[in-house]
Structures are given as structure tokens and as C-alpha cells.
Write a protein that holds these residues in place. Sequence first.
Motif, PDB file in Angstrom:
ATOM      1  N   LEU A  32       0.845  -1.191   0.000  1.00  0.00           N
ATOM      2  CA  LEU A  32       0.000   0.000   0.000  1.00  0.00           C
ATOM      3  C   LEU A  32       0.884   1.245   0.000  1.00  0.00           C
ATOM      4  O   LEU A  32       1.862   1.311   0.747  1.00  0.00           O
ATOM      5  CB  LEU A  32      -0.893   0.043   1.239  1.00  0.00           C
ATOM      6  N   THR A  33       0.549   2.232  -0.832  1.00  0.00           N
ATOM      7  CA  THR A  33       1.199   3.540  -0.774  1.00  0.00           C
ATOM      8  C   THR A  33       0.162   4.557  -0.322  1.00  0.00           C
ATOM      9  O   THR A  33      -0.842   4.788  -1.004  1.00  0.00           O
ATOM     10  CB  THR A  33       1.810   3.921  -2.142  1.00  0.00           C
ATOM     11  N   LEU A  34       0.375   5.131   0.869  1.00  0.00           N
ATOM     12  CA  LEU A  34      -0.657   5.934   1.527  1.00  0.00           C
ATOM     13  C   LEU A  34      -0.199   7.361   1.809  1.00  0.00           C
ATOM     14  O   LEU A  34      -0.770   8.046   2.660  1.00  0.00           O
ATOM     15  CB  LEU A  34      -1.063   5.262   2.845  1.00  0.00           C
ATOM     16  N   ARG A  35       0.817   7.810   1.097  1.00  0.00           N
ATOM     17  CA  ARG A  35       1.399   9.113   1.383  1.00  0.00           C
ATOM     18  C   ARG A  35       0.397  10.259   1.239  1.00  0.00           C
ATOM     19  O   ARG A  35       0.411  11.221   2.012  1.00  0.00           O
ATOM     20  CB  ARG A  35       2.581   9.338   0.435  1.00  0.00           C
ATOM     21  N   GLU A  36      -0.501  10.181   0.273  1.00  0.00           N
ATOM     22  CA  GLU A  36      -1.340  11.325  -0.097  1.00  0.00           C
ATOM     23  C   GLU A  36      -2.555  11.521   0.800  1.00  0.00           C
ATOM     24  O   GLU A  36      -3.255  12.537   0.688  1.00  0.00           O
ATOM     25  CB  GLU A  36      -1.809  11.174  -1.554  1.00  0.00           C
ATOM     26  N   ILE A  37      -2.862  10.572   1.678  1.00  0.00           N
ATOM     27  CA  ILE A  37      -4.101  10.678   2.444  1.00  0.00           C
ATOM     28  C   ILE A  37      -3.823  11.005   3.907  1.00  0.00           C
ATOM     29  O   ILE A  37      -2.691  10.943   4.377  1.00  0.00           O
ATOM     30  CB  ILE A  37      -4.941   9.389   2.330  1.00  0.00           C
ATOM     31  N   GLU A  38      -4.862  11.358   4.639  1.00  0.00           N
ATOM     32  CA  GLU A  38      -4.742  11.779   6.030  1.00  0.00           C
ATOM     33  C   GLU A  38      -4.371  10.604   6.938  1.00  0.00           C
ATOM     34  O   GLU A  38      -4.672   9.447   6.631  1.00  0.00           O
ATOM     35  CB  GLU A  38      -6.069  12.379   6.513  1.00  0.00           C
ATOM     36  N   PRO A  39      -3.714  10.887   8.075  1.00  0.00           N
ATOM     37  CA  PRO A  39      -3.300   9.819   8.990  1.00  0.00           C
ATOM     38  C   PRO A  39      -4.426   8.876   9.396  1.00  0.00           C
ATOM     39  O   PRO A  39      -4.243   7.652   9.416  1.00  0.00           O
ATOM     40  CB  PRO A  39      -2.771  10.596  10.207  1.00  0.00           C
ATOM     41  N   LYS A  40      -5.603   9.430   9.712  1.00  0.00           N
ATOM     42  CA  LYS A  40      -6.712   8.568  10.127  1.00  0.00           C
ATOM     43  C   LYS A  40      -7.114   7.623   9.014  1.00  0.00           C
ATOM     44  O   LYS A  40      -7.356   6.425   9.242  1.00  0.00           O
ATOM     45  CB  LYS A  40      -7.914   9.425  10.536  1.00  0.00           C
ATOM     46  N   GLU A  41      -7.154   8.132   7.772  1.00  0.00           N
ATOM     47  CA  GLU A  41      -7.530   7.290   6.636  1.00  0.00           C
ATOM     48  C   GLU A  41      -6.430   6.270   6.331  1.00  0.00           C
ATOM     49  O   GLU A  41      -6.729   5.143   5.925  1.00  0.00           O
ATOM     50  CB  GLU A  41      -7.801   8.157   5.408  1.00  0.00           C
ATOM     51  N   ARG A  42      -5.169   6.641   6.545  1.00  0.00           N
ATOM     52  CA  ARG A  42      -4.077   5.679   6.347  1.00  0.00           C
ATOM     53  C   ARG A  42      -4.276   4.466   7.258  1.00  0.00           C
ATOM     54  O   ARG A  42      -4.144   3.327   6.822  1.00  0.00           O
ATOM     55  CB  ARG A  42      -2.733   6.342   6.668  1.00  0.00           C
ATOM     56  N   ALA A  43      -4.579   4.759   8.526  1.00  0.00           N
ATOM     57  CA  ALA A  43      -4.786   3.670   9.483  1.00  0.00           C
ATOM     58  C   ALA A  43      -5.973   2.798   9.078  1.00  0.00           C
ATOM     59  O   ALA A  43      -5.921   1.564   9.178  1.00  0.00           O
ATOM     60  CB  ALA A  43      -4.995   4.239  10.880  1.00  0.00           C
ATOM     61  N   GLU A  44      -7.032   3.426   8.602  1.00  0.00           N
ATOM     62  CA  GLU A  44      -8.215   2.675   8.191  1.00  0.00           C
ATOM     63  C   GLU A  44      -7.918   1.784   6.992  1.00  0.00           C
ATOM     64  O   GLU A  44      -8.357   0.624   6.943  1.00  0.00           O
ATOM     65  CB  GLU A  44      -9.356   3.647   7.861  1.00  0.00           C
ATOM     66  N   LYS A  45      -7.184   2.323   6.006  1.00  0.00           N
ATOM     67  CA  LYS A  45      -6.824   1.537   4.825  1.00  0.00           C
ATOM     68  C   LYS A  45      -5.941   0.350   5.215  1.00  0.00           C
ATOM     69  O   LYS A  45      -6.082  -0.752   4.673  1.00  0.00           O
ATOM     70  CB  LYS A  45      -6.095   2.401   3.802  1.00  0.00           C
ATOM     71  N   MET A  46      -5.023   0.579   6.148  1.00  0.00           N
ATOM     72  CA  MET A  46      -4.163  -0.504   6.605  1.00  0.00           C
ATOM     73  C   MET A  46      -4.969  -1.622   7.261  1.00  0.00           C
ATOM     74  O   MET A  46      -4.768  -2.809   6.976  1.00  0.00           O
ATOM     75  CB  MET A  46      -3.133   0.030   7.601  1.00  0.00           C
ATOM     76  N   VAL A  47      -5.907  -1.238   8.117  1.00  0.00           N
ATOM     77  CA  VAL A  47      -6.749  -2.234   8.790  1.00  0.00           C
ATOM     78  C   VAL A  47      -7.574  -3.012   7.762  1.00  0.00           C
ATOM     79  O   VAL A  47      -7.713  -4.236   7.853  1.00  0.00           O
ATOM     80  CB  VAL A  47      -7.658  -1.560   9.833  1.00  0.00           C
ATOM     81  N   ASP A  48      -8.117  -2.302   6.774  1.00  0.00           N
ATOM     82  CA  ASP A  48      -8.890  -2.980   5.726  1.00  0.00           C
ATOM     83  C   ASP A  48      -8.034  -4.006   4.995  1.00  0.00           C
ATOM     84  O   ASP A  48      -8.496  -5.122   4.681  1.00  0.00           O
ATOM     85  CB  ASP A  48      -9.424  -1.955   4.713  1.00  0.00           C
ATOM     86  N   ALA A  49      -6.783  -3.647   4.701  1.00  0.00           N
ATOM     87  CA  ALA A  49      -5.889  -4.562   3.994  1.00  0.00           C
ATOM     88  C   ALA A  49      -5.556  -5.780   4.850  1.00  0.00           C
ATOM     89  O   ALA A  49      -5.454  -6.901   4.342  1.00  0.00           O
ATOM     90  CB  ALA A  49      -4.611  -3.831   3.589  1.00  0.00           C
ATOM     91  N   ILE A  50      -5.379  -5.568   6.147  1.00  0.00           N
ATOM     92  CA  ILE A  50      -5.103  -6.695   7.046  1.00  0.00           C
ATOM     93  C   ILE A  50      -6.299  -7.644   7.075  1.00  0.00           C
ATOM     94  O   ILE A  50      -6.147  -8.868   7.024  1.00  0.00           O
ATOM     95  CB  ILE A  50      -4.766  -6.188   8.464  1.00  0.00           C
ATOM     96  N   LYS A  51      -7.499  -7.082   7.144  1.00  0.00           N
ATOM     97  CA  LYS A  51      -8.706  -7.905   7.151  1.00  0.00           C
ATOM     98  C   LYS A  51      -8.854  -8.687   5.847  1.00  0.00           C
ATOM     99  O   LYS A  51      -9.277  -9.847   5.841  1.00  0.00           O
ATOM    100  CB  LYS A  51      -9.936  -7.030   7.360  1.00  0.00           C
ATOM    101  N   LEU A  52      -8.511  -8.036   4.725  1.00  0.00           N
ATOM    102  CA  LEU A  52      -8.693  -8.665   3.415  1.00  0.00           C
ATOM    103  C   LEU A  52      -7.633  -9.718   3.124  1.00  0.00           C
ATOM    104  O   LEU A  52      -7.961 -10.850   2.744  1.00  0.00           O
ATOM    105  CB  LEU A  52      -8.665  -7.596   2.317  1.00  0.00           C
TER     106      LEU A  52
END
Length: 404
Positions: free
Chosen positions: A187-207
Motif C-alpha cells: 500500500l502507498t498511503l502518502r497522499e491521504i490523512e493519517p486517520k484514513e491511512r490507518a483505516e486503509k491498513m486495517v482494511d488490507a489486514i482484514k482482506l
Amino acid sequence: MNTNTNSVGSAPAMPTAQHNRESKVGINLHQLLDITCGNTDKSEMKTDAEKELHDQLAPKYDPVQMRATIEEQALYRSLEPHLVDINRAIPEPIPILSRYGSTIASEGNISAVVGAAKSKKTFLCTALVGALLRTSQGSVFGITPKDIKVLWVDTEQSASHVQRVVKRIYSLAGWNSEINYNNLHTLTLREIEPKERAEKMVDAIKLFKPKLIVIDGISDLMYNSNCIEESDAVVGQLMALSTEYNCHILCVLHTNPNSDKARGHIGSTLQRKAETMIYVHKIGDCSVVEPQFCRNEEFSPFAFCITEEGLPEECEIPRISEKENSCVAIMRNFFPNGVERTVLVTKIEEELGISNSNAKVKVSRAIKSGILELQGNGNVVVMPATESPSTTYGSITEGRYSVV
């Protein structure tokens, strides 16, 4: 002699007849409490079973004692999942990443790689992941390959730079660079806000349900890495995720300037909770990797350099040299014409990866022994006039590692 075993093995006792009667009537403990303690008037009871229960229990039990017993039952049920039973077999955590048999990262834990800027922390992580995902036989960096899934989360670099990191892992793993392998997701998450970065990471772990997650760098999952509450919340979430998904989360973060201590409150919190803290520091063209804090047996320190192909390759740890003092070596290479004492102490701290107090002691000893001198008002350190500047990179770490 009576031995109390209720602290772990069982809940506080309640009358057996009471339990049986409760199951027959189909009421809960709170209703039972109201009936037994007389909180519910018999005339308000709707069924004969409730009235019969009232007649049987109300005269027998003290209301205060009964209420205390039921409240203890409720407390015990809430605590039971967290109580340690000495007779319960709990397996040891399964290692995910080991170096020559010494566990670095295991299931259900979190760890961290720390180091100064440009100390090659990301290169180290690519080396560890590439060695872990290798398809060919034999170990690299002392790591035995495993058929597991890895999630790489980058919060700092642009997409093109992150792709270079992925290609580096592919090369180290011996993979075909024209195929997207399912063992590695990035995942490359540089462009989004910290809260959304954490959410995207959690989604990827779940998936993807990876066994190893690398977060490069952890500070970008929060708004303020010096906020105690936010640091505790982020680390708490990582611990919960590692437990829930039975995986390991490896965090990358910087050290404080001129120090080997992980930066910010997030660094302090990680240090307290981590299974392993890995410290990376530069000596010449090499990066030396050392165990800083370990819950398991410490892995053996090692070093790596970057090849012409841009890949990390294990090399010999810079050898120990007794020919030249470490303070003199640093003076030769960085301050051949002299330097303020405080600046020299800071540089020694940075180069040797030691504390400020230890660096001060080294400088004081070098001055007392005459291999360094003070000039002017005593704040400037120079090499004695008999010493001629040299371009050779001399001993860098007295008693540890040096380049000769």
C-alpha cells in the motif's frame, strides 16, 4: 486445611438449587436477585413458578449476602477471559522471522526498526522480507524462507519510489518482476490523512490476512507523534490487530537527533510494548544492525552494504582496531582542523550509537591521555600538532565496531 481456588479456577459459589430453579423458571440473575431480596412484591409476580421460587428462597438467604454473591458472579464473568490459569496449556508464540534460530518476530506481537535518517532502515526491511519470501533453497541474512503473506504499508514515499522498494524485494526473493505475487501486497498511503491511512491498513489486514506487516513509517499513522494519548491509541490498536489476526507488525521510525532512542512518545510506547527493537546505524559505507531491546534471546549483530545493483547484501561487521582511538578517528574524518567540544560529543554520540554521557566520558579520557587537546578558552578540541590529518577512515567504535 481449606485452600481457596476461586481466584482463577472457578467463580464464587451460588446455591445449586438456586441455579436449577433459575433455569426452570427462565429468569436472569437480576430477576432472581429482586425476588430473593424482596424487591419484587409477590402480588406482582405473574407465574406460579416465580411465586414458588419466592417462597422457597426469600426466607433462606440474607438479601445483602445474596446481592454480593450475584455481583461477584457478574464481575467474575467479565474478568474470566483475562485470568491466567496455571493449569491451562498456552503454546509459545510461533516465530515468523528468525536469524540463525534467534526469534526476531513472532505471531501476535509488534516490533520496531529504528535509526537515524539515511541509516538504511527501509533497505534493512526489504532485506528481511526478501530473505523471508525467497523461493530458492538456503538462507540469506541467516533467515530461513517461509511460505507466508506479507503486507508492506508505506506512508512516506511517492508511488514510484514505493514501486522501487517492491522491485527490490522481488529481486531479493528471486521472483519474476512481471508477475504480481499474492504473497506480497503493498500500500502507498502518502497522499491521504493519517486517520484514513490507518483505516486503509486495517482494511488490507482484514482482506489479505498477512502474517507479517511492515509499516514504513509508523509516525505517519498519527497527527502528533509526541501526543501520549494518540501514541497509546495507535500502539494499542497494533497490539489488538496482531492478536486478532495472529500476525506480527514491524514498525519503522526515526531516532531522536544524535541519539539511539526512538523518536517521540510513539517511540517510547513502542519500546515498552515491542517484542524486539532493532537499531540500525551507519559506519562508513556499511549499516550495522543490532538488537536494542529483545524479549527473546538476542539475535547476532550483522552488517550490510548496498551493491552496484542497489540491493542490500550482508557484509562483515567493520573490524575492531586497537591502533587508533575512536575519538581521534572521528576528529580525523570530520573535524581535522578542530571543533567545539559539544559538537564533537554530539558527533561521537551519533557515530558510535552511544549515550551523551558516554560520549562525554570518551572525550574527557582522550583529552586527559593527551591524544586530543583543548585550545583557546578550553571549548575547542584539536588533534596534537604531531598528528597529521589523514584521509583514512580509522577506528570508529572503541570496543565495538570500526572501519580500518
